[in-house]
Design an enzyme around this catalytic site. Sequence first.
Site, short mmCIF file in Angstrom:
data_model
loop_
_atom_site.label_atom_id
_atom_site.label_comp_id
_atom_site.label_asym_id
_atom_site.label_seq_id
_atom_site.Cartn_x
_atom_site.Cartn_y
_atom_site.Cartn_z
N ASN A 187 -20.64 22.36 -25.61
CA ASN A 187 -20.52 21.09 -26.31
C ASN A 187 -19.99 21.24 -27.73
OD1 ASN A 187 -21.32 19.11 -24.42
ND2 ASN A 187 -23.42 19.86 -24.58
N GLU A 242 -9.95 21.64 -24.80
CA GLU A 242 -11.07 22.32 -24.15
C GLU A 242 -10.76 23.81 -23.95
OE1 GLU A 242 -13.97 20.88 -23.72
OE2 GLU A 242 -13.64 18.73 -23.47
N HIS A 284 -18.05 12.77 -29.47
CA HIS A 284 -18.65 11.61 -28.79
C HIS A 284 -18.81 10.45 -29.76
CE1 HIS A 284 -20.48 14.38 -25.48
NE2 HIS A 284 -19.31 13.89 -25.10
N ARG A 294 -27.84 13.13 2.42
CA ARG A 294 -28.62 14.08 1.61
C ARG A 294 -27.83 15.33 1.22
NH1 ARG A 294 -32.49 12.59 5.46
NH2 ARG A 294 -33.95 11.06 4.62
N ARG A 298 -25.74 26.88 -21.96
CA ARG A 298 -24.66 25.97 -21.56
C ARG A 298 -24.32 24.96 -22.65
NH1 ARG A 298 -23.47 23.52 -15.48
NH2 ARG A 298 -21.61 22.39 -16.08
N HIS A 316 -10.81 11.81 -24.57
CA HIS A 316 -11.96 12.69 -24.82
C HIS A 316 -11.52 13.99 -25.51
CE1 HIS A 316 -15.67 14.90 -24.15
NE2 HIS A 316 -14.97 15.85 -23.56
N LYS A 319 -21.44 19.91 -12.52
CA LYS A 319 -21.97 18.63 -13.01
C LYS A 319 -21.20 17.50 -12.35
CE LYS A 319 -23.60 19.63 -17.71
NZ LYS A 319 -23.40 19.26 -19.12
N HIS A 329 -18.33 18.42 -29.56
CA HIS A 329 -18.61 17.20 -28.79
C HIS A 329 -19.57 16.25 -29.49
CE1 HIS A 329 -16.48 19.37 -25.69
NE2 HIS A 329 -16.64 18.40 -24.81
N LYS A 385 -16.05 29.69 -18.61
CA LYS A 385 -17.00 28.65 -18.20
C LYS A 385 -17.91 29.17 -17.08
CE LYS A 385 -18.07 23.94 -17.27
NZ LYS A 385 -17.70 22.53 -17.17
N GLU A 421 -28.17 23.65 -17.97
CA GLU A 421 -28.15 23.37 -19.40
C GLU A 421 -29.55 23.33 -20.02
OE1 GLU A 421 -25.10 20.62 -20.57
OE2 GLU A 421 -25.99 20.37 -22.55
P1 NAD Z 1 -8.90 11.31 -15.53
O1 NAD Z 1 -9.55 11.80 -14.32
O2 NAD Z 1 -9.09 9.87 -15.89
O3 NAD Z 1 -7.33 11.62 -15.48
C1 NAD Z 1 -6.51 11.21 -16.54
C2 NAD Z 1 -5.30 10.41 -16.04
O4 NAD Z 1 -4.35 11.29 -15.45
C3 NAD Z 1 -5.66 9.40 -14.97
O5 NAD Z 1 -4.89 8.24 -15.16
C4 NAD Z 1 -5.24 10.11 -13.68
O6 NAD Z 1 -4.95 9.22 -12.63
C5 NAD Z 1 -4.01 10.83 -14.14
N1 NAD Z 1 -3.64 12.03 -13.39
C6 NAD Z 1 -4.46 12.96 -12.86
N2 NAD Z 1 -3.75 13.99 -12.39
C7 NAD Z 1 -2.45 13.71 -12.61
C8 NAD Z 1 -1.24 14.39 -12.36
N3 NAD Z 1 -1.23 15.62 -11.84
N4 NAD Z 1 -0.07 13.79 -12.71
C9 NAD Z 1 -0.08 12.56 -13.29
N5 NAD Z 1 -1.19 11.88 -13.59
C10 NAD Z 1 -2.37 12.45 -13.24
O7 NAD Z 1 -9.37 12.14 -16.83
P2 NAD Z 1 -9.76 13.68 -17.03
O8 NAD Z 1 -9.49 13.95 -18.45
O9 NAD Z 1 -9.19 14.55 -15.99
O10 NAD Z 1 -11.34 13.66 -16.80
C11 NAD Z 1 -12.20 12.91 -17.61
C12 NAD Z 1 -13.51 12.72 -16.90
O11 NAD Z 1 -14.09 13.99 -16.64
C13 NAD Z 1 -14.56 11.93 -17.66
O12 NAD Z 1 -15.13 10.98 -16.81
C14 NAD Z 1 -15.59 12.98 -18.06
O13 NAD Z 1 -16.90 12.45 -18.14
C15 NAD Z 1 -15.47 13.97 -16.95
N6 NAD Z 1 -15.86 15.32 -17.30
C16 NAD Z 1 -16.75 15.96 -16.50
C17 NAD Z 1 -17.13 17.25 -16.77
C18 NAD Z 1 -18.08 17.96 -15.85
O14 NAD Z 1 -18.55 19.05 -16.17
N7 NAD Z 1 -18.34 17.41 -14.68
C19 NAD Z 1 -16.61 17.92 -17.87
C20 NAD Z 1 -15.69 17.26 -18.67
C21 NAD Z 1 -15.32 15.96 -18.37
MG MG Z 2 -15.53 17.90 -22.96
#
Ligand code: NAD
Ligand code: MG
Length: 359
Positions: free
Chosen positions: A243, A183, A250, A119, A239, A263, A141, A246, A225, A235
Amino acid sequence: MHTVQVETPGGHYPIHIGAGRLDAVADSIPADATAIAIVTNTTVGALYGARLRAALEAAGKPLLTIELPDGEQYKTWESLDRIFDALLAAALDRKAVLVALGGGVVGDICGFAASCYMRGIRFVQVPTTLLAQVDSSVGGKTAINHPRGKNMIGAFYQPLAVEIDPHVLATLPAREISAGLAEIIKYGMIADAGFFDWCEAHVDALRALDDQAIRHAVRRSCELKAWVVSQDERESGLRAILNFGHTFGHAIESGLGYGQWLHGEAVGCGMVMAAELSARAGSLDAAAVDRIRALVSAIGCPVDPPGLGADRWLDLMRVDKKNEGRRIRYVLLPALGQAEVRAVDDDVVRPLLPGTAQS
Ligand code: NAD
Ligand code: MG
Protein backbone atom coordinates in the site's frame (compact mmCIF):
# COMPACT_ATOMS: atom_id res chain seq x y z
CA MET A 1 7.59 -18.03 -21.66
CA HIS A 2 8.48 -17.26 -18.03
CA THR A 3 6.75 -18.90 -15.09
CA VAL A 4 6.50 -17.29 -11.67
CA GLN A 5 5.19 -19.59 -8.98
CA VAL A 6 2.87 -18.26 -6.26
CA GLU A 7 2.78 -20.26 -3.02
CA THR A 8 0.12 -19.26 -0.50
CA PRO A 9 -1.81 -21.24 2.10
CA GLY A 10 -4.88 -20.64 -0.10
CA GLY A 11 -3.32 -22.17 -3.20
CA HIS A 12 -0.18 -22.76 -5.27
CA TYR A 13 -0.35 -21.64 -8.87
CA PRO A 14 1.74 -20.50 -11.82
CA ILE A 15 1.81 -17.11 -13.51
CA HIS A 16 2.72 -17.68 -17.18
CA ILE A 17 4.15 -14.62 -18.93
CA GLY A 18 4.76 -14.59 -22.66
CA ALA A 19 3.64 -13.34 -26.05
CA GLY A 20 0.85 -15.57 -27.33
CA ARG A 21 -0.36 -16.75 -23.91
CA LEU A 22 -3.84 -15.54 -24.90
CA ASP A 23 -3.88 -18.33 -27.48
CA ALA A 24 -2.69 -20.92 -24.96
CA VAL A 25 -5.11 -20.43 -22.05
CA ALA A 26 -6.46 -23.95 -22.67
CA ASP A 27 -3.18 -25.18 -21.07
CA SER A 28 -4.55 -23.97 -17.73
CA ILE A 29 -7.94 -25.68 -18.00
CA PRO A 30 -7.92 -28.91 -15.97
CA ALA A 31 -8.89 -32.12 -17.75
CA ASP A 32 -11.84 -32.69 -15.39
CA ALA A 33 -13.47 -29.31 -16.12
CA THR A 34 -17.10 -29.80 -17.23
CA ALA A 35 -17.53 -26.38 -18.85
CA ILE A 36 -15.80 -23.00 -19.24
CA ALA A 37 -17.38 -19.58 -18.76
CA ILE A 38 -15.45 -16.52 -19.93
CA VAL A 39 -16.28 -13.39 -17.93
CA THR A 40 -15.30 -10.16 -19.69
CA ASN A 41 -16.63 -6.69 -20.47
CA THR A 42 -17.90 -5.15 -23.70
CA THR A 43 -14.60 -3.37 -24.51
CA VAL A 44 -12.22 -6.26 -23.92
CA GLY A 45 -14.72 -8.80 -25.24
CA ALA A 46 -14.86 -6.94 -28.56
CA LEU A 47 -11.06 -6.84 -28.79
CA TYR A 48 -10.02 -10.29 -27.57
CA GLY A 49 -13.14 -12.37 -26.88
CA ALA A 50 -13.19 -14.20 -30.20
CA ARG A 51 -9.48 -15.05 -29.96
CA LEU A 52 -9.83 -16.42 -26.46
CA ARG A 53 -12.92 -18.43 -27.43
CA ALA A 54 -11.06 -19.93 -30.38
CA ALA A 55 -8.14 -20.80 -28.09
CA LEU A 56 -10.39 -22.39 -25.47
CA GLU A 57 -12.14 -24.55 -28.02
CA ALA A 58 -8.92 -26.60 -27.87
CA ALA A 59 -10.02 -27.70 -24.39
CA GLY A 60 -13.06 -29.37 -25.95
CA LYS A 61 -15.56 -28.22 -23.29
CA PRO A 62 -18.90 -26.41 -23.51
CA LEU A 63 -18.07 -22.70 -23.67
CA LEU A 64 -20.07 -19.71 -22.47
CA THR A 65 -19.26 -15.97 -22.58
CA ILE A 66 -20.65 -13.46 -20.09
CA GLU A 67 -20.13 -9.82 -21.08
CA LEU A 68 -20.55 -7.12 -18.44
CA PRO A 69 -20.74 -3.39 -19.10
CA ASP A 70 -17.34 -1.62 -18.87
CA GLY A 71 -16.47 0.46 -15.82
CA GLU A 72 -15.71 0.57 -12.12
CA GLN A 73 -19.35 1.65 -11.54
CA TYR A 74 -20.41 -1.86 -12.60
CA LYS A 75 -18.24 -3.59 -9.99
CA THR A 76 -21.46 -4.28 -8.13
CA TRP A 77 -23.81 -6.87 -6.73
CA GLU A 78 -25.92 -6.55 -9.91
CA SER A 79 -23.01 -7.65 -12.11
CA LEU A 80 -22.30 -10.53 -9.78
CA ASP A 81 -25.94 -11.59 -10.08
CA ARG A 82 -25.76 -11.44 -13.86
CA ILE A 83 -22.87 -13.89 -13.71
CA PHE A 84 -24.73 -16.24 -11.34
CA ASP A 85 -27.87 -16.02 -13.53
CA ALA A 86 -25.90 -17.02 -16.62
CA LEU A 87 -24.08 -19.86 -14.85
CA LEU A 88 -27.31 -21.26 -13.40
CA ALA A 89 -29.23 -20.83 -16.67
CA ALA A 90 -26.55 -22.92 -18.39
CA ALA A 91 -26.66 -25.42 -15.49
CA LEU A 92 -22.94 -25.19 -14.83
CA ASP A 93 -21.84 -27.51 -12.04
CA ARG A 94 -19.06 -27.39 -9.45
CA LYS A 95 -16.47 -28.60 -11.95
CA ALA A 96 -17.00 -25.63 -14.29
CA VAL A 97 -14.09 -23.17 -14.63
CA LEU A 98 -14.41 -19.39 -14.95
CA VAL A 99 -11.93 -17.40 -17.04
CA ALA A 100 -11.57 -13.67 -16.26
CA LEU A 101 -10.64 -11.75 -19.42
CA GLY A 102 -10.08 -8.06 -18.63
CA GLY A 103 -8.59 -5.53 -16.25
CA GLY A 104 -8.81 -5.41 -12.49
CA VAL A 105 -12.55 -4.77 -12.45
CA VAL A 106 -13.38 -7.94 -14.39
CA GLY A 107 -10.75 -9.96 -12.49
CA ASP A 108 -12.04 -8.87 -9.09
CA ILE A 109 -15.73 -9.56 -9.92
CA CYS A 110 -15.03 -12.87 -11.66
CA GLY A 111 -12.79 -14.06 -8.82
CA PHE A 112 -15.44 -13.20 -6.26
CA ALA A 113 -18.12 -14.96 -8.35
CA ALA A 114 -15.85 -18.04 -8.48
CA SER A 115 -15.41 -17.93 -4.71
CA CYS A 116 -19.20 -18.09 -4.10
CA TYR A 117 -20.76 -20.04 -6.97
CA MET A 118 -21.71 -23.46 -5.58
CA ARG A 119 -19.48 -22.54 -2.57
CA GLY A 120 -16.44 -22.11 -4.80
CA ILE A 121 -15.37 -23.16 -8.29
CA ARG A 122 -12.02 -22.85 -10.03
CA PHE A 123 -11.01 -19.81 -12.10
CA VAL A 124 -8.18 -18.58 -14.32
CA GLN A 125 -7.04 -14.95 -14.60
CA VAL A 126 -6.26 -13.51 -18.05
CA PRO A 127 -5.38 -9.91 -17.14
CA THR A 128 -5.42 -7.40 -20.00
CA THR A 129 -4.36 -4.12 -18.36
CA LEU A 130 -0.83 -3.43 -17.15
CA LEU A 131 -2.20 -2.83 -13.66
CA ALA A 132 -4.00 -6.17 -13.67
CA GLN A 133 -0.93 -7.99 -15.02
CA VAL A 134 1.39 -6.72 -12.27
CA ASP A 135 -1.00 -6.30 -9.38
CA SER A 136 -4.69 -7.23 -9.22
CA SER A 137 -4.53 -10.68 -10.89
CA VAL A 138 -1.88 -11.88 -8.43
CA GLY A 139 -2.48 -12.55 -4.76
CA GLY A 140 -6.10 -13.63 -4.53
CA LYS A 141 -7.93 -10.52 -3.39
CA THR A 142 -11.38 -10.46 -5.01
CA ALA A 143 -14.21 -8.01 -4.38
CA ILE A 144 -17.09 -5.87 -5.49
CA ASN A 145 -17.86 -2.32 -4.34
CA HIS A 146 -20.61 -1.27 -1.94
CA PRO A 147 -22.23 2.18 -2.21
CA ARG A 148 -20.50 2.95 1.11
CA GLY A 149 -17.02 1.95 0.03
CA LYS A 150 -14.72 0.37 -2.57
CA ASN A 151 -13.93 -3.36 -2.37
CA MET A 152 -15.98 -3.73 0.82
CA ILE A 153 -17.53 -7.10 -0.08
CA GLY A 154 -15.11 -9.81 -1.14
CA ALA A 155 -12.98 -12.82 -0.38
CA PHE A 156 -9.42 -14.06 -0.50
CA TYR A 157 -9.61 -16.63 -3.29
CA GLN A 158 -6.65 -17.76 -5.37
CA PRO A 159 -6.91 -18.60 -9.10
CA LEU A 160 -5.77 -21.84 -10.74
CA ALA A 161 -3.35 -19.91 -12.92
CA VAL A 162 -2.63 -16.43 -14.30
CA GLU A 163 -2.03 -16.17 -18.06
CA ILE A 164 -0.29 -12.92 -19.03
CA ASP A 165 0.10 -11.95 -22.70
CA PRO A 166 1.94 -8.62 -22.83
CA HIS A 167 0.87 -8.09 -26.46
CA VAL A 168 -2.70 -7.30 -25.44
CA LEU A 169 -1.36 -4.06 -23.91
CA ALA A 170 -0.99 -2.64 -27.43
CA THR A 171 -4.64 -1.51 -27.39
CA LEU A 172 -4.52 0.03 -23.91
CA PRO A 173 -4.81 3.85 -23.67
CA ALA A 174 -1.54 5.64 -22.71
CA ARG A 175 -2.96 6.89 -19.40
CA GLU A 176 -3.70 3.30 -18.37
CA ILE A 177 -0.09 2.36 -19.20
CA SER A 178 1.20 5.16 -16.97
CA ALA A 179 -1.12 4.06 -14.18
CA GLY A 180 0.17 0.47 -14.42
CA LEU A 181 3.78 1.68 -14.44
CA ALA A 182 3.13 3.42 -11.10
CA GLU A 183 2.47 0.04 -9.46
CA ILE A 184 5.57 -1.41 -11.18
CA ILE A 185 7.98 1.24 -9.90
CA LYS A 186 6.35 0.87 -6.46
CA TYR A 187 7.81 -2.66 -6.18
CA GLY A 188 11.30 -1.24 -6.70
CA MET A 189 10.78 1.45 -4.08
CA ILE A 190 9.51 -0.94 -1.37
CA ALA A 191 11.47 -4.10 -2.04
CA ASP A 192 14.18 -3.96 -4.71
CA ALA A 193 16.42 -0.92 -5.16
CA GLY A 194 18.15 -2.63 -8.11
CA PHE A 195 14.81 -2.91 -9.89
CA PHE A 196 14.19 0.78 -9.20
CA ASP A 197 17.51 1.60 -10.93
CA TRP A 198 16.49 -0.64 -13.85
CA CYS A 199 13.13 1.17 -14.18
CA GLU A 200 14.89 4.54 -14.26
CA ALA A 201 17.14 3.32 -17.05
CA HIS A 202 14.29 1.78 -19.10
CA VAL A 203 11.46 4.23 -18.58
CA ASP A 204 11.25 5.24 -22.25
CA ALA A 205 11.22 1.60 -23.37
CA LEU A 206 8.51 0.83 -20.83
CA ARG A 207 6.28 3.68 -21.97
CA ALA A 208 6.78 2.58 -25.58
CA LEU A 209 5.77 -0.99 -24.58
CA ASP A 210 9.09 -2.38 -25.77
CA ASP A 211 8.63 -6.16 -25.67
CA GLN A 212 11.70 -7.08 -23.65
CA ALA A 213 11.36 -4.22 -21.20
CA ILE A 214 7.69 -4.92 -20.50
CA ARG A 215 8.30 -8.65 -20.10
CA HIS A 216 11.06 -8.03 -17.58
CA ALA A 217 9.05 -5.44 -15.64
CA VAL A 218 5.93 -7.64 -15.49
CA ARG A 219 7.94 -10.66 -14.44
CA ARG A 220 9.90 -8.85 -11.70
CA SER A 221 6.70 -7.20 -10.40
CA CYS A 222 4.92 -10.56 -10.25
CA GLU A 223 7.91 -12.13 -8.47
CA LEU A 224 7.97 -9.38 -5.87
CA LYS A 225 4.20 -9.47 -5.31
CA ALA A 226 4.27 -13.29 -5.13
CA TRP A 227 7.05 -13.09 -2.54
CA VAL A 228 5.06 -10.67 -0.37
CA VAL A 229 1.73 -12.52 -0.56
CA SER A 230 3.38 -15.89 0.03
CA GLN A 231 4.45 -14.61 3.43
CA ASP A 232 1.22 -12.80 4.28
CA GLU A 233 -1.74 -13.92 2.16
CA ARG A 234 -4.38 -12.17 4.28
CA GLU A 235 -2.63 -8.89 5.02
CA SER A 236 -1.97 -9.31 8.71
CA GLY A 237 1.48 -7.74 8.37
CA LEU A 238 3.99 -7.58 5.53
CA ARG A 239 1.38 -7.36 2.74
CA ALA A 240 0.51 -3.83 3.90
CA ILE A 241 3.78 -2.55 2.36
CA LEU A 242 2.10 -3.01 -1.04
CA ASN A 243 0.00 0.00 0.00
CA PHE A 244 2.97 2.36 -0.32
CA GLY A 245 1.60 5.64 -1.72
CA HIS A 246 -1.96 4.39 -1.34
CA THR A 247 -2.86 6.26 1.88
CA PHE A 248 -2.32 9.58 0.10
CA GLY A 249 -3.53 8.11 -3.21
CA HIS A 250 -6.90 6.97 -1.84
CA ALA A 251 -7.43 10.43 -0.32
CA ILE A 252 -6.82 11.94 -3.77
CA GLU A 253 -9.23 9.52 -5.46
CA SER A 254 -12.07 10.03 -3.03
CA GLY A 255 -11.33 13.74 -2.39
CA LEU A 256 -11.49 14.63 -6.09
CA GLY A 257 -14.26 12.09 -6.80
CA TYR A 258 -13.52 8.62 -8.17
CA GLY A 259 -12.61 8.59 -11.84
CA GLN A 260 -10.99 12.06 -11.95
CA TRP A 261 -7.52 10.59 -11.56
CA LEU A 262 -6.90 6.94 -12.37
CA HIS A 263 -5.96 4.82 -9.34
CA GLY A 264 -2.36 4.46 -10.55
CA GLU A 265 -2.05 8.20 -11.15
CA ALA A 266 -3.22 8.92 -7.60
CA VAL A 267 -0.80 6.28 -6.29
CA GLY A 268 2.04 7.83 -8.32
CA CYS A 269 1.49 11.21 -6.70
CA GLY A 270 0.87 9.50 -3.36
CA MET A 271 4.27 7.77 -3.57
CA VAL A 272 5.99 11.15 -4.00
CA MET A 273 4.15 12.41 -0.90
CA ALA A 274 4.98 9.24 1.06
CA ALA A 275 8.65 9.61 0.04
CA GLU A 276 8.63 13.20 1.30
CA LEU A 277 7.09 11.99 4.56
CA SER A 278 9.74 9.25 4.77
CA ALA A 279 12.41 11.95 4.66
CA ARG A 280 10.60 14.22 7.14
CA ALA A 281 9.65 11.52 9.67
CA GLY A 282 12.35 8.95 8.99
CA SER A 283 15.69 8.36 7.36
CA LEU A 284 15.11 8.53 3.58
CA ASP A 285 17.63 10.92 2.04
CA ALA A 286 16.69 13.92 -0.12
CA ALA A 287 18.41 12.46 -3.20
CA ALA A 288 16.15 9.39 -3.06
CA VAL A 289 13.06 11.61 -2.77
CA ASP A 290 14.19 13.52 -5.87
CA ARG A 291 14.72 10.26 -7.80
CA ILE A 292 11.25 9.03 -6.85
CA ARG A 293 9.63 12.31 -7.94
CA ALA A 294 11.55 12.26 -11.22
CA LEU A 295 10.61 8.67 -12.01
CA VAL A 296 6.92 9.18 -11.21
CA SER A 297 6.95 12.17 -13.53
CA ALA A 298 8.85 10.24 -16.23
CA ILE A 299 6.23 7.46 -16.32
CA GLY A 300 3.59 10.11 -17.00
CA CYS A 301 1.90 10.41 -13.62
CA PRO A 302 1.18 13.66 -11.76
CA VAL A 303 3.56 14.60 -8.95
CA ASP A 304 1.83 17.69 -7.50
CA PRO A 305 -0.92 16.86 -5.02
CA PRO A 306 -4.30 18.54 -5.46
CA GLY A 307 -5.34 21.18 -2.92
CA LEU A 308 -7.95 19.52 -0.76
CA GLY A 309 -7.17 21.41 2.46
CA ALA A 310 -5.11 19.79 5.22
CA ASP A 311 -8.10 18.90 7.42
CA ARG A 312 -9.92 17.19 4.58
CA TRP A 313 -6.78 15.29 3.59
CA LEU A 314 -6.41 14.01 7.15
CA ASP A 315 -10.11 13.09 7.42
CA LEU A 316 -9.91 11.14 4.17
CA MET A 317 -6.76 9.32 5.28
CA ARG A 318 -8.25 8.40 8.66
CA VAL A 319 -10.68 5.91 7.04
CA ASP A 320 -7.77 3.75 5.77
CA LYS A 321 -7.90 0.04 6.69
CA LYS A 322 -4.31 0.14 8.04
CA ASN A 323 -5.22 2.52 10.87
CA GLU A 324 -5.67 1.60 14.49
CA GLY A 325 -7.71 4.19 16.37
CA ARG A 326 -7.34 7.79 15.17
CA ARG A 327 -3.62 7.72 14.42
CA ILE A 328 -2.90 7.38 10.72
CA ARG A 329 -0.43 4.67 9.75
CA TYR A 330 1.72 5.15 6.66
CA VAL A 331 3.99 2.93 4.62
CA LEU A 332 7.38 4.68 4.80
CA LEU A 333 10.72 3.98 3.16
CA PRO A 334 13.66 3.85 5.61
CA ALA A 335 15.76 3.66 2.43
CA LEU A 336 15.10 3.04 -1.25
CA GLY A 337 14.11 -0.64 -1.58
CA GLN A 338 12.89 -1.06 2.01
CA ALA A 339 9.49 -0.38 3.58
CA GLU A 340 7.93 -0.22 7.04
CA VAL A 341 4.46 0.65 8.34
CA ARG A 342 4.36 3.31 11.04
CA ALA A 343 1.97 5.84 12.60
CA VAL A 344 2.97 9.48 12.12
CA ASP A 345 1.50 12.44 14.03
CA ASP A 346 -0.78 14.70 12.00
CA ASP A 347 1.41 17.74 12.75
CA VAL A 348 4.34 16.15 10.96
CA VAL A 349 2.19 15.38 7.90
CA ARG A 350 0.32 18.70 7.63
CA PRO A 351 3.04 20.69 5.85
CA LEU A 352 2.86 18.16 2.97
CA LEU A 353 -0.89 18.65 2.46
CA PRO A 354 -1.80 21.48 0.12
CA GLY A 355 -4.75 23.65 1.10
CA THR A 356 -7.29 25.41 -1.06
CA ALA A 357 -8.59 28.96 -1.16
CA GLN A 358 -11.59 27.78 0.85
CA SER A 359 -9.67 25.97 3.60
P1 NAD B 1 -10.23 -1.62 -15.49
O1 NAD B 1 -10.44 -3.04 -15.24
O2 NAD B 1 -11.39 -0.71 -15.33
O3 NAD B 1 -9.60 -1.40 -16.95
C1 NAD B 1 -9.33 -0.10 -17.39
C2 NAD B 1 -9.95 0.16 -18.77
O4 NAD B 1 -9.19 -0.50 -19.77
C3 NAD B 1 -11.36 -0.38 -18.90
O5 NAD B 1 -12.12 0.52 -19.67
C4 NAD B 1 -11.15 -1.69 -19.66
O6 NAD B 1 -12.30 -2.10 -20.37
C5 NAD B 1 -10.04 -1.31 -20.58
N1 NAD B 1 -9.20 -2.41 -21.06
C6 NAD B 1 -8.79 -3.50 -20.39
N2 NAD B 1 -7.90 -4.19 -21.10
C7 NAD B 1 -7.75 -3.54 -22.28
C8 NAD B 1 -6.96 -3.75 -23.43
N3 NAD B 1 -6.09 -4.76 -23.49
N4 NAD B 1 -7.07 -2.88 -24.46
C9 NAD B 1 -7.92 -1.81 -24.38
N5 NAD B 1 -8.67 -1.54 -23.30
C10 NAD B 1 -8.59 -2.40 -22.27
O7 NAD B 1 -9.08 -1.03 -14.52
P2 NAD B 1 -7.73 -1.67 -13.94
O8 NAD B 1 -6.85 -0.52 -13.69
O9 NAD B 1 -7.25 -2.80 -14.74
O10 NAD B 1 -8.22 -2.26 -12.54
C11 NAD B 1 -8.76 -1.45 -11.53
C12 NAD B 1 -9.53 -2.31 -10.57
O11 NAD B 1 -8.65 -3.27 -9.99
C13 NAD B 1 -10.16 -1.57 -9.41
O12 NAD B 1 -11.49 -1.99 -9.25
C14 NAD B 1 -9.32 -1.98 -8.21
O13 NAD B 1 -10.07 -2.01 -7.01
C15 NAD B 1 -8.88 -3.35 -8.60
N6 NAD B 1 -7.63 -3.78 -7.98
C16 NAD B 1 -7.61 -4.98 -7.36
C17 NAD B 1 -6.46 -5.45 -6.78
C18 NAD B 1 -6.43 -6.80 -6.14
O14 NAD B 1 -5.46 -7.15 -5.48
N7 NAD B 1 -7.45 -7.60 -6.35
C19 NAD B 1 -5.29 -4.69 -6.83
C20 NAD B 1 -5.33 -3.47 -7.49
C21 NAD B 1 -6.50 -3.02 -8.06
MG1 MG C 1 -2.98 -0.08 -6.12
